[in-house]
Design a protein around this motif. Structure first.
Motif, short mmCIF file in Angstrom:
data_model
loop_
_atom_site.label_atom_id
_atom_site.label_comp_id
_atom_site.label_asym_id
_atom_site.label_seq_id
_atom_site.Cartn_x
_atom_site.Cartn_y
_atom_site.Cartn_z
N ASP A 1 4.90 3.54 -16.61
CA ASP A 1 5.86 2.86 -17.49
C ASP A 1 5.46 1.42 -17.80
N PHE A 2 4.39 0.97 -17.16
CA PHE A 2 4.06 -0.45 -17.27
C PHE A 2 3.42 -0.78 -18.62
N ASP A 3 3.98 -1.77 -19.24
CA ASP A 3 3.48 -2.22 -20.54
C ASP A 3 2.89 -3.61 -20.33
N SER A 4 1.55 -3.69 -20.32
CA SER A 4 0.89 -4.96 -19.98
C SER A 4 1.16 -6.06 -21.02
N SER A 5 1.60 -5.66 -22.21
CA SER A 5 1.86 -6.67 -23.25
C SER A 5 3.03 -7.57 -22.87
N ILE A 6 3.83 -7.09 -21.92
CA ILE A 6 5.00 -7.87 -21.49
C ILE A 6 4.57 -9.19 -20.82
N LEU A 7 3.32 -9.17 -20.28
CA LEU A 7 2.82 -10.37 -19.58
C LEU A 7 2.56 -11.52 -20.54
N THR A 8 2.29 -11.19 -21.78
CA THR A 8 1.96 -12.23 -22.76
C THR A 8 3.00 -12.35 -23.87
N ASN A 9 4.04 -11.55 -23.74
CA ASN A 9 5.08 -11.55 -24.77
C ASN A 9 5.90 -12.85 -24.72
N ASN A 10 5.97 -13.55 -25.85
CA ASN A 10 6.71 -14.80 -25.89
C ASN A 10 8.16 -14.62 -26.32
N ASP A 11 8.52 -13.38 -26.62
CA ASP A 11 9.91 -13.12 -27.01
C ASP A 11 10.74 -12.93 -25.74
N TYR A 12 11.46 -13.95 -25.41
CA TYR A 12 12.20 -13.96 -24.14
C TYR A 12 13.16 -12.79 -24.02
N ASP B 1 0.82 -1.22 0.00
CA ASP B 1 0.00 0.00 0.00
C ASP B 1 0.86 1.27 0.00
N ASP B 2 2.12 1.12 0.41
CA ASP B 2 3.00 2.30 0.44
C ASP B 2 3.41 2.76 -0.96
N PHE B 3 3.12 1.93 -1.95
CA PHE B 3 3.56 2.25 -3.32
C PHE B 3 2.38 2.19 -4.30
N PRO B 4 1.41 3.11 -4.13
CA PRO B 4 0.20 3.03 -4.97
C PRO B 4 0.47 3.32 -6.45
N GLU B 5 1.59 3.99 -6.72
CA GLU B 5 1.87 4.36 -8.12
C GLU B 5 2.68 3.27 -8.85
N TYR B 6 2.86 2.13 -8.18
CA TYR B 6 3.67 1.05 -8.78
C TYR B 6 2.85 -0.21 -9.02
N VAL B 7 3.27 -0.93 -10.03
CA VAL B 7 2.73 -2.28 -10.27
C VAL B 7 3.85 -3.24 -9.88
N PHE B 8 3.48 -4.32 -9.20
CA PHE B 8 4.50 -5.30 -8.81
C PHE B 8 4.33 -6.57 -9.63
N VAL B 9 5.43 -7.00 -10.20
CA VAL B 9 5.39 -8.14 -11.10
C VAL B 9 6.36 -9.21 -10.60
N VAL B 10 5.88 -10.45 -10.59
CA VAL B 10 6.76 -11.56 -10.22
C VAL B 10 7.19 -12.24 -11.52
N TYR B 11 8.50 -12.51 -11.60
CA TYR B 11 9.04 -12.99 -12.87
C TYR B 11 10.25 -13.89 -12.63
N GLY B 12 10.33 -14.97 -13.38
CA GLY B 12 11.48 -15.85 -13.32
C GLY B 12 12.37 -15.59 -14.51
N ASP B 13 13.27 -16.47 -14.80
CA ASP B 13 14.19 -16.17 -15.90
C ASP B 13 14.26 -17.28 -16.95
N ILE B 14 13.26 -18.15 -16.99
CA ILE B 14 13.25 -19.18 -18.03
C ILE B 14 12.03 -18.95 -18.92
N PRO B 15 12.26 -18.70 -20.21
CA PRO B 15 11.14 -18.35 -21.09
C PRO B 15 10.08 -19.44 -21.15
N GLY B 16 8.84 -19.03 -21.09
CA GLY B 16 7.72 -19.96 -21.23
C GLY B 16 7.37 -20.69 -19.96
N MET B 17 8.26 -20.72 -19.02
CA MET B 17 8.00 -21.48 -17.80
C MET B 17 7.89 -20.58 -16.58
N CYS B 18 8.39 -19.39 -16.69
CA CYS B 18 8.39 -18.48 -15.54
C CYS B 18 7.90 -17.12 -16.01
#
Lengths: 183, 102
Positions: free
Chosen positions: A91-102, A44-61
């Motif tokens: 700055d958030f680009d929601s297309s990154i969530l579905t982008n398959n280009d690792y 709640d301290d960062f209302p202007e931010y989106v938090f994204v969880v991300y791994g480093d293996i394409p297609g699996m994380c």
């Protein structure tokens, strides 16, 4: 003759558990996996931010947005190294969530737009089958200026020393009994 | 199964086997059962944490208990081995049976 058969029998019994040849290992019955629930306590301290969880293996994380309640959920491939990034909503680009280009996804999270706030998140932990733990809850208090260090991989349970102290005390008592008996 | 419960259960089962075997000095037998199982049972559970095979550990416990029974009860090696085998087989089988129901 009998003695040698007995000795051979004992040796066979001793090595039997190690004989597995090409048989696939069965699941280890002495350990179990318990879930780790990760939670960001001050989102709640960062209302202007989106938090994204991300791994480093394409297609699996693939990247996922963290729920507003701060709970970091998701199922990731076990070899993914999971981190949490803060990205300004502007700055958030929601297309990154579905982008398959690792490479593009990786580039995005390596750019100055994304700030890594937690690294090396775990979602499960292997414990002894005798453990009474059924889950682990990790609560993170994040800051945009500093990276939350990874949780220690091994949390020491000091009760484990009882496993060693009790036998040592018992051995000492046996020694005392035997030495008294000799006198 | 809870560790302490397993430990107490093993003590009681092996005490039962000792009682059937000696048929006297029941109080002394429970003392010896507590001592023997306080050495072998926590060590078995400690080594289990390292993923060592259960059968291997049971075999080790059987061997260590032969030695302890021989020393404490002042028996011959063969009698100690038989007593250790009966005690450990009973606790192992009852443990497995209870593990399926609990």
């Amino acid at each position: 003759m009998r003695k040698s058969i007995l000795i051979i029998g004992i040796i066979l019994l001793a090595i039997l558990p190690f004989v597995s040849a090409d048989i696939p290992s069965p699941p280890n019955p002495t350990v179990k996996d318990i879930p780790i629930e990760n939670h960001i306590s001050n989102m709640d301290d960062f209302p202007e931010y989106v938090f994204v969880v991300y791994g480093d293996i394409p297609g699996m994380c693939s990247p996922k947005i963290i729920d507003e309640d701060g709970s970091v959920s998701g199922s990731f491939y076990k070899f993914c190294v999971i981190s949490v990034y803060a990205v300004k909503k502007s700055d958030f680009d929601s297309s990154i969530l579905t982008n398959n280009d690792y490479s593009q996804v990786q580039e995005y999270f390596n750019s100055s737009k994304a700030v890594k706030v937690i690294e090396n998140l775990d979602f499960s932990k292997t414990v002894s089958i005798t453990s009474t733990e059924d889950k682990v809850v990790n609560s993170y208090n994040i800051s945009l200026n500093s990276l939350v260090p990874p949780e220690p991989k091994i949390k020491r349970d000091y009760k484990i020393y009882l496993y060693l102290i009790i036998p040592i005390v018992a051995i000492l008592i046996v020694v005392v009994i035997l030495s008294k008996r000799r006198k | 199964m809870n560790l302490i419960f397993a430990w107490i259960l093993t003590i009681i089962i092996e005490w039962g086997v000792f009682c059937l075997f000696f048929r006297k000095d029941y109080l002394k037998l429970i003392g010896y059962s507590i001592l023997i199982n306080s050495i072998t049972n926590p060590l078995l559970n400690f080594l289990l944490l390292f993923g060592i095979n259960m059968i291997t550990l049971e075999f080790l416990v059987f061997a260590v208990e032969i030695f302890l029974i021989k020393l404490l009860f002042d028996l011959r090696w063969k009698t100690s081995a038989i007593l250790s085998f009966c005690a450990n087989l009973s606790s192992f089988l009852i443990g497995i049976a209870l593990g399926r129901f609990i």
